[in-house]
Scaffold this motif. Structure first.
Motif, PDB file in Angstrom:
ATOM      1  N   ALA A  81       1.035  -0.950  -0.027  1.00  0.00           N
ATOM      2  CA  ALA A  81      -0.045   0.159   0.033  1.00  0.00           C
ATOM      3  C   ALA A  81       0.995   1.108   0.139  1.00  0.00           C
ATOM      4  N   PHE A  82       0.658   2.175  -0.999  1.00  0.00           N
ATOM      5  CA  PHE A  82       1.590   3.318  -1.121  1.00  0.00           C
ATOM      6  C   PHE A  82       0.346   4.697  -1.553  1.00  0.00           C
ATOM      7  N   LYS A  83       0.570   5.478  -0.798  1.00  0.00           N
ATOM      8  CA  LYS A  83      -0.214   6.773  -1.179  1.00  0.00           C
ATOM      9  C   LYS A  83      -1.507   6.366  -1.757  1.00  0.00           C
ATOM     10  N   ASN A  84      -2.363   5.661  -0.860  1.00  0.00           N
ATOM     11  CA  ASN A  84      -3.895   5.395  -1.148  1.00  0.00           C
ATOM     12  C   ASN A  84      -4.081   4.350  -2.329  1.00  0.00           C
ATOM     13  N   LYS A  85      -2.932   3.654  -2.960  1.00  0.00           N
ATOM     14  CA  LYS A  85      -3.149   2.876  -3.798  1.00  0.00           C
ATOM     15  C   LYS A  85      -2.740   1.362  -3.206  1.00  0.00           C
ATOM     16  N   TYR A  86      -3.415   0.250  -3.905  1.00  0.00           N
ATOM     17  CA  TYR A  86      -2.913  -1.122  -3.383  1.00  0.00           C
ATOM     18  C   TYR A  86      -2.482  -2.004  -4.631  1.00  0.00           C
ATOM     19  N   TYR A  87      -1.472  -2.749  -4.266  1.00  0.00           N
ATOM     20  CA  TYR A  87      -0.770  -3.671  -5.440  1.00  0.00           C
ATOM     21  C   TYR A  87      -0.608  -4.850  -4.662  1.00  0.00           C
ATOM     22  N   LEU A  88      -1.103  -5.991  -5.372  1.00  0.00           N
ATOM     23  CA  LEU A  88      -1.000  -7.317  -4.778  1.00  0.00           C
ATOM     24  C   LEU A  88       0.103  -8.342  -5.318  1.00  0.00           C
ATOM     25  N   LEU A  89       0.653  -8.764  -4.622  1.00  0.00           N
ATOM     26  CA  LEU A  89       1.936  -9.698  -4.936  1.00  0.00           C
ATOM     27  C   LEU A  89       1.512 -11.191  -4.764  1.00  0.00           C
ATOM     28  N   ASP A  90       1.245 -11.915  -5.724  1.00  0.00           N
ATOM     29  CA  ASP A  90       0.781 -13.422  -5.538  1.00  0.00           C
ATOM     30  C   ASP A  90      -0.517 -13.412  -5.078  1.00  0.00           C
ATOM     31  N   CYS A  91      -1.326 -14.589  -5.425  1.00  0.00           N
ATOM     32  CA  CYS A  91      -2.786 -14.501  -5.117  1.00  0.00           C
ATOM     33  C   CYS A  91      -2.856 -16.052  -5.053  1.00  0.00           C
TER      34      CYS A  91
ATOM     35  N   ILE B 284      -7.436  -2.697  -5.172  1.00  0.00           N
ATOM     36  CA  ILE B 284      -6.489  -3.514  -5.723  1.00  0.00           C
ATOM     37  C   ILE B 284      -6.659  -3.460  -7.230  1.00  0.00           C
ATOM     38  N   ASP B 285      -5.810  -2.560  -8.134  1.00  0.00           N
ATOM     39  CA  ASP B 285      -6.007  -2.741  -9.477  1.00  0.00           C
ATOM     40  C   ASP B 285      -5.100  -3.318 -10.296  1.00  0.00           C
ATOM     41  N   ASN B 286      -3.932  -3.659  -9.622  1.00  0.00           N
ATOM     42  CA  ASN B 286      -2.805  -4.576 -10.382  1.00  0.00           C
ATOM     43  C   ASN B 286      -2.313  -5.790  -9.352  1.00  0.00           C
ATOM     44  N   VAL B 287      -2.281  -6.730  -9.829  1.00  0.00           N
ATOM     45  CA  VAL B 287      -1.643  -8.120  -9.389  1.00  0.00           C
ATOM     46  C   VAL B 287      -0.436  -8.452 -10.108  1.00  0.00           C
ATOM     47  N   PHE B 288       0.408  -8.964  -9.255  1.00  0.00           N
ATOM     48  CA  PHE B 288       1.642  -9.460  -9.863  1.00  0.00           C
ATOM     49  C   PHE B 288       1.786 -10.880  -9.410  1.00  0.00           C
ATOM     50  N   ILE B 289       1.987 -11.727 -10.488  1.00  0.00           N
ATOM     51  CA  ILE B 289       2.352 -13.399 -10.120  1.00  0.00           C
ATOM     52  C   ILE B 289       3.695 -13.655 -10.130  1.00  0.00           C
ATOM     53  N   THR B 290       4.312 -14.271  -9.414  1.00  0.00           N
ATOM     54  CA  THR B 290       5.857 -14.651  -9.411  1.00  0.00           C
ATOM     55  C   THR B 290       5.873 -16.120 -10.402  1.00  0.00           C
TER      56      THR B 290
ATOM     57  N   THR C  68     -13.892  -0.963 -11.632  1.00  0.00           N
ATOM     58  CA  THR C  68     -12.592  -0.604 -12.351  1.00  0.00           C
ATOM     59  C   THR C  68     -11.861  -1.856 -12.890  1.00  0.00           C
ATOM     60  N   PRO C  69     -11.359  -1.816 -14.066  1.00  0.00           N
ATOM     61  CA  PRO C  69     -10.424  -2.859 -14.411  1.00  0.00           C
ATOM     62  C   PRO C  69      -9.464  -3.451 -13.575  1.00  0.00           C
ATOM     63  N   LEU C  70      -9.171  -4.833 -13.845  1.00  0.00           N
ATOM     64  CA  LEU C  70      -8.129  -5.524 -12.945  1.00  0.00           C
ATOM     65  C   LEU C  70      -7.174  -5.922 -14.025  1.00  0.00           C
TER      66      LEU C  70
ATOM     67  N   PHE D  95       6.264  -2.755 -14.546  1.00  0.00           N
ATOM     68  CA  PHE D  95       5.014  -1.940 -14.507  1.00  0.00           C
ATOM     69  C   PHE D  95       5.463  -0.849 -13.737  1.00  0.00           C
ATOM     70  N   ARG D  96       4.829   0.326 -14.162  1.00  0.00           N
ATOM     71  CA  ARG D  96       5.087   1.603 -13.565  1.00  0.00           C
ATOM     72  C   ARG D  96       4.059   2.816 -13.702  1.00  0.00           C
ATOM     73  N   ASP D  97       3.419   3.248 -12.453  1.00  0.00           N
ATOM     74  CA  ASP D  97       2.556   4.347 -12.363  1.00  0.00           C
ATOM     75  C   ASP D  97       3.209   5.472 -11.746  1.00  0.00           C
ATOM     76  N   ASN D  98       2.316   6.672 -11.183  1.00  0.00           N
ATOM     77  CA  ASN D  98       3.192   7.692 -10.952  1.00  0.00           C
ATOM     78  C   ASN D  98       3.508   7.556  -9.536  1.00  0.00           C
ATOM     79  N   ASN D  99       3.247   6.321  -8.885  1.00  0.00           N
ATOM     80  CA  ASN D  99       3.632   6.035  -7.396  1.00  0.00           C
ATOM     81  C   ASN D  99       4.792   5.268  -7.202  1.00  0.00           C
ATOM     82  N   LEU D 100       5.103   4.304  -8.098  1.00  0.00           N
ATOM     83  CA  LEU D 100       6.112   3.301  -8.030  1.00  0.00           C
ATOM     84  C   LEU D 100       6.373   2.306  -9.159  1.00  0.00           C
TER      85      LEU D 100
END
Ligand SMILES: [Zn+2]
Length: 257
Positions: A26-36, A54-60, A84-86, A127-132
């Protein structure tokens, strides 16, 4: 400051105290999920996580304890009327099989309240957005399957990744699953937080590497929650090597970096 929250940390053997691998940044009110992994969705409900953020999910990689929570996660978002799209970033070898699983289980894009998209992982940046920025680095975790894949002529490419999650000020590395501690070499420079699995690697090698490069926070995950003896052994080696800032992952634990 970015925050890492442990949703699930158990390895292939399910654990009564935690879902399979699932980590929220979680950073600046945005959520990112690593593995599910399996159990991710019920753990999110238990922890009161606003999963629609959670808009973005990353699978190892494709082991079930890292990916098999995806269908229920998508179903849960649909029932909760997500709009919102996932976006799901995953090894390219998994794009077609997961697309087939989602369609076969009637999670058909056009029928849901939101769109899901599968993106094959590419390096630099993944991946890149204006956050990370999130970057993927290949590791050798799945290499032991080579012989079986060859003899059965399977299409598997044994793709498995470590992820860095970096803001302009801080960097975290999530190891995913590894073949050995050698997979981490070259990835730990300026690492504020290392979230590393302790199931498939020699823990002595890991701790020696960490002592060598100097990681600010070390969070060891993917260990059985009831093996207290193992945890004592890890702490004792860490003390001898002068490593401070060592923690064990557990459901709901949070770490800033
Ligand atoms: Zn694995």
């Amino acid at each position: 400051m970015p925050k890492l929250k442990i949703i699930g940390c158990s390895s292939g053997m399910p654990d009564a105290n935690s879902a399979n691998s699932s980590y929220l940044v979680a950073f600046k009110n945005k959520y990112y999920l690593l593995d599910c992994g399996e159990g991710t969705s019920s753990a999110m409900i238990r922890l009161g996580i606003n999963y629609k953020k959670i808009d973005n999910v990353f699978i190892t990689h494709g082991h079930p304890d890292h990916i098999m929570g995806l269908p229920v996660f998508i179903q849960m978002n649909h029932i909760a009327r997500r709009i919102t799209p996932l976006n799901i970033y995953l090894p390219s070898e998994l794009v077609e099989p997961i697309e087939n699983i989602l369609n076969a289980t009637y999670l058909i894009r056009e029928k849901l309240s939101f769109e899901w998209h599968l993106h094959p992982i590419k390096p630099n940046p993944t991946f890149r957005d204006n956050n990370l920025a999130i970057n993927a680095f290949p590791n050798k975790h799945l290499l032991s399957n080579a012989e079986a894949i060859e003899s059965l002529r399977l299409p598997n490419k044994m793709q498995s990744y470590c992820f860095t999650v970096a803001t302009s000020r801080a960097k975290m590395l999530y190891s995913g699953d590894l073949h050995s501690a050698d997979d981490l070499e070259g990835l730990l420079d300026n690492c504020d937080l290392l979230l590393v699995e302790g199931m498939h690697i020699d823990l002595n090698d890991l701790l020696e590497l960490v002592a060598d490069v100097g990681v600010r926070k070390l969070v060891i995950t993917h260990l059985p929650s009831d093996n207290i003896k193992q945890r004592r052994m890890i702490m004792s080696i860490a003390r001898k090597l002068g490593i401070n800032g060592i923690y064990f992952a557990g459901e709901s634990r949070e770490f800033t970096y």
